[in-house]
Design a protein around this motif. Structure first.
Motif, short mmCIF file in Angstrom:
data_model
loop_
_atom_site.label_atom_id
_atom_site.label_comp_id
_atom_site.label_asym_id
_atom_site.label_seq_id
_atom_site.Cartn_x
_atom_site.Cartn_y
_atom_site.Cartn_z
N LYS A 68 -63.49 -7.86 -10.69
CA LYS A 68 -63.67 -7.27 -11.62
C LYS A 68 -62.59 -7.96 -12.54
N ILE B 180 -73.94 -5.25 -23.46
CA ILE B 180 -72.16 -5.11 -23.57
C ILE B 180 -71.91 -3.86 -22.94
N LYS C 182 -71.10 -4.88 -19.68
CA LYS C 182 -70.10 -5.48 -18.61
C LYS C 182 -69.21 -4.89 -18.74
N GLY D 271 -67.78 -2.50 -15.96
CA GLY D 271 -68.51 -4.15 -14.73
C GLY D 271 -69.73 -3.16 -13.65
#
Length: 329
Positions: free
Chosen positions: A209, A283, A286, A289
């Motif tokens: 990650k 987003i 992201k 993670g």
């Protein structure tokens, strides 16, 4: 023509017996023969085969959890059943028996499904007969707690004024607030994982990650005394072990008058703040993670609230420009 041997060498009664045997075999030529029945293991036998092949690809923590679920929940229920005899009705009966332990069922059914799917691949079950497919999990009201702006201020004052025996506690909690990382990811952070402007973790709950660092998080790290590459960034007092934030968090949240806020709620609050700032869910996924979009979808209702509030402000502005008030309608 089949020859049994010379008349002088083979006695008549043996020759007649062999001839009858050959005639019987010839009569069966071309007829379907009953295939040998393949041995199908019982569930408790299959567990060993599954574990040997499959579990080695899991993390140690996943192995430990799944081993417990198999031993405590699955083997007592399905252990004596043959793998190909487990049907949907058996899974539903097991589900009903766990109506007062819904979390256990929700965590165990994915494991059972994986085991049944692998049994199909091994030929222990016919293809497409996974009895777990389509079985619904119990709906649970997951606790979701988000800090309000006022609560953020209270927590900030406590962190600024805190006098804890371990100086690493406050910077570690600030990293949780600024990154939305999981507590375990910050607690086990090593110096070699820091590659500003990001943290590159070789492993996490969802595998390798990357955590993106903002200016505030970078400032926190720059203020620390750097250790060796394999040292933990945040350590327990007087040892090289990773810090355990839970043992300090209870005192901190009480002083901030936030007794119901868990460490993990700081991650939820990070997502809530991002949504309020108009950052798209993709987003945010992201940043947090998330391996699956479904994990981020739990915050969708927050995004809906923000959209509705924005629509309300826009329409109020339009109505004001047109000189229309709600009282006139």
């Amino acid at each position: 023509m089949k020859t049994l041997g010379a008349a002088r060498a083979v006695p008549a009664h043996i020759a007649r017996a062999e001839a009858r045997k050959l005639i019987a075999e010839a009569a069966l030529v071309g007829l379907p023969t009953k295939p040998k029945q393949k041995y199908v293991p019982r569930f408790d036998e299959y567990v060993h085969e599954f574990w040997r092949d499959y579990a080695q690809h899991w993390k140690p923590t996943t192995q430990k959890a799944c081993q417990g679920y198999i031993a405590r929940e699955l083997v007592p229920v399905f252990g004596k059943m043959q793998i190909d005899q487990i049907e949907r009705v058996d899974i539903n009966r097991w589900r009903d028996a766990l109506s007062k332990r819904t979390g256990v069922f929700n965590r165990t059914i994915p494991l059972m499904s994986v085991m049944m799917r692998y049994a199909e691949q091994l030929g222990h079950r016919p293809k497409g007969t996974n009895p777990c497919r389509g079985v619904s999990r119990y709906k649970r009201d997951l606790p979701e707690r988000y800090l309000s702006p006022i609560e953020y201020k209270r927590l900030g004052r406590v962190l600024a004024d805190s006098e804890l025996p371990n100086p690493d506690v406050v910077p570690a909690i600030l990293m949780l607030l600024y990154t939305g990382a999981r507590a375990s990811e910050i607690e086990t952070l090593r110096w070699r994982y820091i590659q500003i402007p990001r943290l590159v973790l070789p492993d996490s709950k969802t595998g390798p990650k990357t955590i993106y660092l903002n200016r505030q998080a970078v400032d926190v790290l720059n203020a620390l005394e750097q250790g060796k590459p394999d040292d933990f960034v945040f350590q327990a007092t007087r040892s090289g072990d990773p810090i355990n934030l839970s043992q300090y968090w209870h005192k901190i949240r009480k002083r901030a008058a936030l007794p119901d806020v868990r460490l993990h709620d700081l991650r939820h609050s990070f997502a809530s703040t991002a949504i309020a700032d108009g950052i798209p869910l993709a987003i945010i996924g992201k940043l947090l993670g998330h391996a699956l979009p479904e994990s981020t979808a739990r915050y969708a209702h927050l995004a809906d609230d923000v959209i509705c509030e924005s629509a309300e402000r826009v329409c109020s502005g339009l109505a004001s420009q047109m000189g229309i008030s709600h009282d006139q309608l």
